[in-house]
Enzyme design. Sequence first.
Site, mmCIF file in Angstrom:
data_model
loop_
_atom_site.group_PDB
_atom_site.id
_atom_site.type_symbol
_atom_site.label_atom_id
_atom_site.label_comp_id
_atom_site.label_asym_id
_atom_site.label_seq_id
_atom_site.Cartn_x
_atom_site.Cartn_y
_atom_site.Cartn_z
ATOM 1 N N HIS A 127 -11.396 -91.791 -23.068
ATOM 2 C CA HIS A 127 -11.700 -93.224 -23.125
ATOM 3 C C HIS A 127 -10.691 -94.019 -23.938
ATOM 4 C CE1 HIS A 127 -16.175 -92.295 -22.038
ATOM 5 N NE2 HIS A 127 -15.379 -92.306 -20.994
ATOM 6 N N ASN B 188 -26.856 -81.132 -30.567
ATOM 7 C CA ASN B 188 -27.376 -82.500 -30.591
ATOM 8 C C ASN B 188 -28.749 -82.453 -31.270
ATOM 9 O OD1 ASN B 188 -28.381 -85.158 -29.763
ATOM 10 N ND2 ASN B 188 -26.826 -85.104 -28.151
HETATM 11 P P1 NAD Z 1 -23.853 -91.982 -27.023
HETATM 12 O O1 NAD Z 1 -23.823 -93.001 -28.112
HETATM 13 O O2 NAD Z 1 -24.340 -92.365 -25.694
HETATM 14 O O3 NAD Z 1 -24.716 -90.724 -27.506
HETATM 15 C C1 NAD Z 1 -24.578 -90.180 -28.789
HETATM 16 C C2 NAD Z 1 -25.320 -88.852 -28.813
HETATM 17 O O4 NAD Z 1 -25.066 -88.274 -30.076
HETATM 18 C C3 NAD Z 1 -26.823 -88.960 -28.647
HETATM 19 O O5 NAD Z 1 -27.250 -88.014 -27.703
HETATM 20 C C4 NAD Z 1 -27.374 -88.612 -30.035
HETATM 21 O O6 NAD Z 1 -28.592 -87.894 -29.985
HETATM 22 C C5 NAD Z 1 -26.262 -87.723 -30.567
HETATM 23 N N1 NAD Z 1 -26.147 -87.693 -32.024
HETATM 24 C C6 NAD Z 1 -26.462 -88.654 -32.929
HETATM 25 N N2 NAD Z 1 -26.150 -88.247 -34.175
HETATM 26 C C7 NAD Z 1 -25.627 -87.003 -34.046
HETATM 27 C C8 NAD Z 1 -25.093 -86.061 -34.977
HETATM 28 N N3 NAD Z 1 -25.039 -86.330 -36.296
HETATM 29 N N4 NAD Z 1 -24.633 -84.895 -34.491
HETATM 30 C C9 NAD Z 1 -24.668 -84.618 -33.168
HETATM 31 N N5 NAD Z 1 -25.142 -85.471 -32.249
HETATM 32 C C10 NAD Z 1 -25.617 -86.651 -32.690
HETATM 33 O O7 NAD Z 1 -22.416 -91.382 -27.018
HETATM 34 P P2 NAD Z 1 -21.479 -90.938 -25.844
HETATM 35 O O8 NAD Z 1 -22.172 -89.907 -25.040
HETATM 36 O O9 NAD Z 1 -20.202 -90.592 -26.490
HETATM 37 O O10 NAD Z 1 -21.261 -92.261 -24.968
HETATM 38 C C11 NAD Z 1 -21.007 -93.530 -25.536
HETATM 39 C C12 NAD Z 1 -19.638 -94.146 -25.201
HETATM 40 O O11 NAD Z 1 -19.243 -95.018 -26.255
HETATM 41 C C13 NAD Z 1 -18.557 -93.133 -25.102
HETATM 42 O O12 NAD Z 1 -17.961 -93.337 -23.910
HETATM 43 C C14 NAD Z 1 -17.571 -93.400 -26.237
HETATM 44 O O13 NAD Z 1 -16.289 -93.648 -25.681
HETATM 45 C C15 NAD Z 1 -17.976 -94.689 -26.815
HETATM 46 N N6 NAD Z 1 -18.090 -94.686 -28.299
HETATM 47 C C16 NAD Z 1 -17.149 -94.112 -29.090
HETATM 48 C C17 NAD Z 1 -17.306 -94.105 -30.469
HETATM 49 C C18 NAD Z 1 -16.280 -93.456 -31.347
HETATM 50 O O14 NAD Z 1 -15.123 -93.411 -31.005
HETATM 51 N N7 NAD Z 1 -16.687 -92.927 -32.488
HETATM 52 C C19 NAD Z 1 -18.418 -94.688 -31.053
HETATM 53 C C20 NAD Z 1 -19.342 -95.283 -30.215
HETATM 54 C C21 NAD Z 1 -19.177 -95.263 -28.836
#
Ligand code: NAD
Length: 257
Positions: free
Chosen positions: A120, A213
Site C-alpha cells: 500500500h 490477532n
Molecule cells: P485493520 O485496521 O483493518 O485491522 C487491524 C487488525 O489488527 C484487526 O483485526 C485487529 O483485531 C488487529 N489488532 C489490533 N491490535 C492488535 C495487536 N496489538 N496485535 C495484533 N493484532 C492487532 O488493518 P488492515 O487489515 O491492515 O487494513 C487497514 C488498511 O489501512 C491497510 O490497508 C493499511 O494500509 C492501512 N493502515 C496502515 C497503517 C499503518 O501503516 N500503520 C495504519 C492504519 C491503516
Amino acid sequence: MLEINQALINALKKCRRLMIFTGAGVSAESGIRTFRDEMDGLWKEYSVEDVVSIEGYRRNPELVWRWHEWFKEVAHKAKPNPAHRAIAAVSELVPQLDVVTQNIDGLHQRAGSKNVILLHGDINRIKCSRCNYETDEWEKSEKQLKCPKCGAGLRHDIVWFGEQLPEDALTYAMHAATTDDVVIAIGTSSVVYPAAQIPFLAKQSGARVVVVNPDDTPLTQIADDFIKATAGVALPELFKQTWGTQFEKFYEQTPAG
Ligand code: NAD
Ligand code: ZN
C-alpha cells in the site's frame, strides 16, 4: 507463557520459505491506530474518504497533503515494537523470509527488515500526480509541493481507496503465497482486498497459515494455528520457543527505535 502447538514449532524449524504478512495491528503497540481511529481529535470534521481516496484528492488536494504530512509525523514519532523487531531477527534464521505489509508507516524497515514488500505504498515517499517524478527527500511543508518536472501537485506515495496496488509488489506477494511453506498473518482484519486474499491463496497452495490477532477475523476460520494475542507479545514468544537463544541473540541486536 503462551501455549504454542508443537506442530507449529516443528513446521517453523524446518521451514525453507516463510512469509510474514502484516496489517495495521502489528503497529498498534507502537501507538499507531487505525485510519478510522486516527480521524478522531484533530481530524474529527473529516472522513477517511476525504483524506485517503482519489475522490478526496480531486476535491481538496491541499487537505489530503496536510493529512499525509501529519500521518508521517505520527509514524516518525512511533518506535518499532517487539513484533517488528522479532520479524527482523527471524530473517537470520530462515533461508528465505518474505515480509509483505499493508502498512505505510515504515516501522518494519526501521526495525531492520530488508526488502519489505509494500502493498500500500510508503509515507516516506512522494510522487507527482501527473508524471513519473518521485522522491523520498523533501522539506516538511503545510502547503502541497509542486512537481519540479511538470508543475503538477505532488502527493504521498500511498495506495488510496479506489486505486490499484503497485503491480510488482502484488505480483511478488501472490507468487510468494504459492511457494512459501508457512505464512504468519499478523494484525490484519482480512477484509481489505486484494491484499486480504494473499493468506487465503497461500492456504489453497498448501502453506501452513498462522494467524496472530487478539480478535477473530475471516482468516481465523481457515487458519492452521490461531494465536489469540497481540503481536508484540506473541511474536517474540513464538520465535523464542522455536529458535531459543539463537533468536534471542539476533533479537537483542535489532534497533528499538
Ligand atoms: P485493520 O485496521 O483493518 O485491522 C487491524 C487488525 O489488527 C484487526 O483485526 C485487529 O483485531 C488487529 N489488532 C489490533 N491490535 C492488535 C495487536 N496489538 N496485535 C495484533 N493484532 C492487532 O488493518 P488492515 O487489515 O491492515 O487494513 C487497514 C488498511 O489501512 C491497510 O490497508 C493499511 O494500509 C492501512 N493502515 C496502515 C497503517 C499503518 O501503516 N500503520 C495504519 C492504519 C491503516
Ligand atoms: Zn510531474
